[in-house]
Design a protein around this motif. Structure first.
Motif, short mmCIF file in Angstrom:
data_model
loop_
_atom_site.label_atom_id
_atom_site.label_comp_id
_atom_site.label_asym_id
_atom_site.label_seq_id
_atom_site.Cartn_x
_atom_site.Cartn_y
_atom_site.Cartn_z
N THR A 126 68.43 -27.90 50.91
CA THR A 126 68.51 -26.03 50.65
C THR A 126 67.75 -25.47 51.76
OG1 THR A 126 68.54 -26.40 48.26
CG2 THR A 126 67.75 -24.24 49.01
N GLN A 127 66.66 -25.83 52.24
CA GLN A 127 66.10 -25.41 53.36
C GLN A 127 66.83 -25.61 54.60
OE1 GLN A 127 61.95 -26.97 54.03
NE2 GLN A 127 61.48 -25.24 55.37
N ALA B 6 64.76 -30.06 50.28
CA ALA B 6 64.98 -30.22 51.88
C ALA B 6 66.21 -29.71 52.31
CB ALA B 6 64.71 -31.35 52.19
#
Length: 400
Positions: A176-177, A174
């Motif tokens: 990274t997103q 999450a």
């Protein structure tokens, strides 16, 4: 969960220590019992190495658990029957049953099998009478209860650790997103900022160049040589300004006039519009009581530039009033009022100017107010957060 190497060390150390204790302090009577006892220790260790070791971590072949459990139960039962001291081997057999089994059901079932082997070994090895049965049963029951309790507790801890690892992996994914979305948002904001800067600087300056070039052409064709030369001189100056603005954009700096005094920067911008258009522009910048930071100067100057451009190009104004106020530590206010044709602020905007101005002011933490009615002129008011420390300055103002 422990690594395979740590289980190797545990099995080796326990086997060696138990064997040495059997040979010294807890030596059974008779060479046969001693040999059988030592053989049971070796059998448990070999069973672990040959069968159980590969099932400590997944993937696990389905046949390894029942085969290893049979070997471990045989080793513990025979060892306990040969020498009661070897009932201690269950301290190694129980955890291995849970680890190799890798489930609560298999761990409990394996513990029951190990406990039964301990009972059988203790009962048969001590004569097979009632007293031996009671002693063996007590040992087996207490060790089984302890094994199941510890096994369930360790299984819960292992599952909790796996769940935390899963949640951590999801959190990292999450994050990274979010980082990717943040980068995309930052790139979009940078594109919007660049679009505003191009609109506020190069686009308007180039539009002015086109107007002056057309004027010079008309004057030249009409025989107005002196007027055409003056217009060409203005075109040259505007082109130089455009070059400076382009260099500022390339260097990622705002196209802010270079004067150290803010009032001079405002006056220079107003003088440019006075020279470029027919509107009479009055300026009152004497109410600036503090030196503004660069970001605030950029916002005020760009908003002033956009407001004057709109008054000249769209409003057809004859008179424009400009006032800049900045109290020490207080808000900075820019007011631009014209007597042009006006418009309906609630109607959808056709251009980028007011929307870009509103967004620029909002990013600076300020507020933009637009008051206008068709045929009644327009007033643009920009309010930004406070100014910096007070400085001595020269009032700049004038009226066209």
């Amino acid at each position: 969960m422990l690594s395979t190497r740590r289980w190797d060390a545990i099995v080796a150390i326990v086997s060696i220590v138990v064997a040495m204790a059997l040979l010294t302090a807890f030596r059974p009577e008779g060479a046969v019992r001693l040999t059988v006892g030592l053989a049971s220790i070796v059998l448990l260790a070999v069973g672990y190495v040959a069968i159980g070791r590969a099932a400590v971590h997944p993937p696990r072949a389905s046949w390894r658990f029942p085969v290893f459990l049979a070997v471990a139960a045989l080793a513990v039962g025979v060892g306990t029957g040969a020498a009661p001291f070897l009932a201690i081997l269950q301290t190694l057999a129980y955890p291995l049953a849970w680890v190799v089994g890798d489930s609560r059901r298999r761990g409990i079932g394996g513990s029951i099998v190990i406990a039964a082997s301990v009972f059988a070994g203790a009962w048969l090895g001590n004569g097979g009478d009632a007293a031996a049965a009671v002693s063996g049963l007590a040992t087996a029951v207490f060790s089984l209860a302890f094994s199941i309790a510890i096994g369930l507790w360790i299984a819960y801890i292992a599952e909790y650790g796996q769940e935390r690892a899963r949640l951590l992996a999801e959190l990292q994914a999450a994050q990274t997103q979010v980082e990717a979305l943040s980068r995309d948002r930052g790139a979009a904001q940078e594109r919007e900022r660049l679009a505003r800067d191009i609109h506020d600087t190069l686009a308007q300056t180039l539009a002015g160049l086109v107007i002056f070039a057309e004027r010079a052409g008309r004057q030249s064709r009409g025989g107005q040589t002196d007027a055409a030369a003056a217009t060409i001189s203005t075109v040259e100056q505007v082109a130089r300004d455009a070059l400076g603005e382009a260099r500022a954009l390339v260097a990622r700096t705002a196209a802010v006039p270079s004067e150290p005094v803010f009032e001079s920067a405002v006056q220079r911008l107003v003088e440019r519009f006075r020279a470029h258009g027919p509107a009479q522009i009055s300026l009152d910048a004497g109410a600036v009581a503090g030196r503004l930071d660069r970001e605030t100067q950029v916002v005020v100057l760009r908003c002033l530039q956009e407001a004057l451009s709109n008054a000249a190009k769209h409003a057809g104004a004859v008179r424009v009033s400009v006032r800049v106020e900045a109290d020490t530590g207080g808000p900075v206010t820019l007011t631009v009022a014209d007597d042009g044709r006006g418009f309906d602020p609630a109607a959808p905007a056709a251009g980028f100017g007011l929307d870009g101005m509103r967004e620029r002011v909002a990013l600076a933490g300020g507020a933009l107010e637009v008051s206008s009615r068709p045929g009644r002129g327009t007033t643009v008011r920009v309010v930004l957060p406070g100014a910096a420390a007070p400085v001595a300055h020269d009032a700049a103002g004038g009226a066209a």
